[in-house]
Design an enzyme around this catalytic site. Structure first.
Site, PDB file in Angstrom:
ATOM      1  N   ARG A   1       5.633   6.707  13.393  1.00  0.00           N
ATOM      2  CA  ARG A   1       5.618   7.244  12.025  1.00  0.00           C
ATOM      3  C   ARG A   1       5.055   8.663  12.013  1.00  0.00           C
ATOM      4  NH1 ARG A   1       1.590   4.267   8.379  1.00  0.00           N
ATOM      5  NH2 ARG A   1       0.196   5.873   9.128  1.00  0.00           N
TER       6      ARG A   1
ATOM      7  N   HIS B   1       4.664   0.253   0.154  1.00  0.00           N
ATOM      8  CA  HIS B   1       5.471  -0.492   1.118  1.00  0.00           C
ATOM      9  C   HIS B   1       4.662  -1.617   1.741  1.00  0.00           C
ATOM     10  CE1 HIS B   1       3.723   2.985   3.211  1.00  0.00           C
ATOM     11  NE2 HIS B   1       3.642   2.211   4.279  1.00  0.00           N
TER      12      HIS B   1
ATOM     13  N   HIS C   1       0.835  -1.206   0.000  1.00  0.00           N
ATOM     14  CA  HIS C   1       0.000   0.000   0.000  1.00  0.00           C
ATOM     15  C   HIS C   1       0.869   1.256   0.000  1.00  0.00           C
ATOM     16  CE1 HIS C   1       1.115  -0.377   4.223  1.00  0.00           C
ATOM     17  NE2 HIS C   1       0.825   0.902   4.379  1.00  0.00           N
TER      18      HIS C   1
ATOM     19  N   ASP D   1       0.484   5.004   1.897  1.00  0.00           N
ATOM     20  CA  ASP D   1      -0.285   5.430   3.066  1.00  0.00           C
ATOM     21  C   ASP D   1      -1.423   6.373   2.684  1.00  0.00           C
ATOM     22  OD1 ASP D   1       1.106   3.940   4.935  1.00  0.00           O
ATOM     23  OD2 ASP D   1       2.609   5.513   5.258  1.00  0.00           O
TER      24      ASP D   1
HETATM   25  C1  SIN Z   1       3.417   1.672   7.456  1.00  0.00           C
HETATM   26  O1  SIN Z   1       2.729   0.879   6.828  1.00  0.00           O
HETATM   27  O2  SIN Z   1       3.378   2.874   7.224  1.00  0.00           O
HETATM   28  C2  SIN Z   1       4.345   1.170   8.536  1.00  0.00           C
HETATM   29  C3  SIN Z   1       5.445   0.344   8.027  1.00  0.00           C
HETATM   30  C4  SIN Z   1       6.140  -0.436   9.108  1.00  0.00           C
HETATM   31  O3  SIN Z   1       5.636  -0.545  10.227  1.00  0.00           O
HETATM   32  O4  SIN Z   1       7.206  -0.979   8.821  1.00  0.00           O
END
Ligand code: SIN
Length: 282
Positions: free
Chosen positions: A273, A258, A98, A100
């Site tokens: 994040r 990602h 996905h 974000d």
């Molecule tokens: C996310 O999906 O933004 C987080 C990625 C992660 O936790 O590695």
């Protein structure tokens, strides 16, 4: 600052940099921003920065925003806590390719993710270069998708595990967004394949040119969407990053997807994040 490329497709590690310095050093920040546009995701080790510094660095790119389902740090709004523990079996929402917040009208510009705690092995994150994914599509597919638009839904993703009333309230607050299937990167002008795990369906597929009889609409559109979403899974477009505490990733959410690999239960994993507000795709 040294920029060490990690794969042929995407990703570079920044060496010899303290991100806290980039909060006040315009020249250093400009070099990091240029490296981000070139490599799409940047990685750093041993960044022993405070939450305040994490947020202050991310804010150099733009305003931050929280997440309606994953909570933020109470003292640092916009610093989303991605804390996983094995006692919460439903806690698997990141386990899909996905970008974000594409369920927003204006999905995020990017994010700065710091590892607070990670398993001794496992819990890596992968990124894919969605400009390359677009470039390598066969020409007839590029023609087929040039004008297509698609719906992105928080209801059908984060909302799916909620009781109906809560899910509908989430949808009322964040109605599904519609975006072009191929967006243009606002800074580089590159074309980006822009469908992912939040995408539910095309909104303008069902035209006489594509659909001879009504029955064609659903399988034709569904097969094409699945094919496009699957492009992020191609290893030649990817980089995989192994976390240690105080490792950081900075990514351009407009040109990448990602996937956080959930192979680590029963271990815990704690990430924070800072998500940066983006603009409406065109
Ligand atoms: C996310 O999906 O933004 C987080 C990625 C992660 O936790 O590695």
């Amino acid at each position: 600052m040294q920029v060490e490329q990690l794969t042929c497709a995407i990703g570079a590690e920044l060496v010899g940099v303290n991100l806290a310095d980039a909060i006040h050093d315009d020249g250093l920040f400009a070099r990091i921003r240029a490296a981000l546009l070139e490599h799409r995701v940047l990685f750093l080790r041993d960044q022993n920065i405070s939450r305040g510094e994490h947020v202050a660095f991310a804010r150099r790119f733009g305003e931050l925003e929280g997440h309606p389902v994953a909570g933020s740090d109470p003292e640092h709004p916009g610093l989303v806590r991605i804390y996983k523990n094995p006692e919460q079996p439903n806690d698997r929402y990141e386990n899909a390719w996905h970008a974000d917040a594409t369920w927003r009208e204006a999905p995020q510009f990017g994010a700065v993710l710091r590892c607070v705690e990670c398993p001794p092995v496992g819990g890596d994150t992968m990124w894919a270069n969605m400009v390359l994914a677009y470039e390598n599509l066969p020409d007839h597919v590029k023609t087929q998708i040039a004008e297509l638009r698609a719906r992105h839904s928080i209801e059908a993703s984060f909302g799916a595990v909620m009781p109906t009333e809560k899910r509908l309230a989430l949808k009322a607050q964040f109605p599904d967004a519609e975006h072009p299937v191929v967006r243009t990167h606002p800074e580089t002008g590159e074309k980006v394949l822009f469908v992912n795990a939040f995408t539910t369906h095309f909104t303008n597929y069902h035209t006489p040119a594509r659909v001879r009889f009504g029955q064609d609409a659903s399988p034709g559109a569904g097969d094409l969407l699945r094919y496009l979403i699957s492009q992020a899974c191609i290893p030649e477009y990817q980089v995989r990053w192994r976390w240690k505490p105080n490792s950081i990733a900075i990514w351009d959410n407009r040109s990448t997807q990602h996937y956080a690999v959930m192979d680590y239960p029963p271990c815990h994993r704690k990430m924070e994040r800072a998500g940066i507000v983006g603009d409406k795709p065109y």
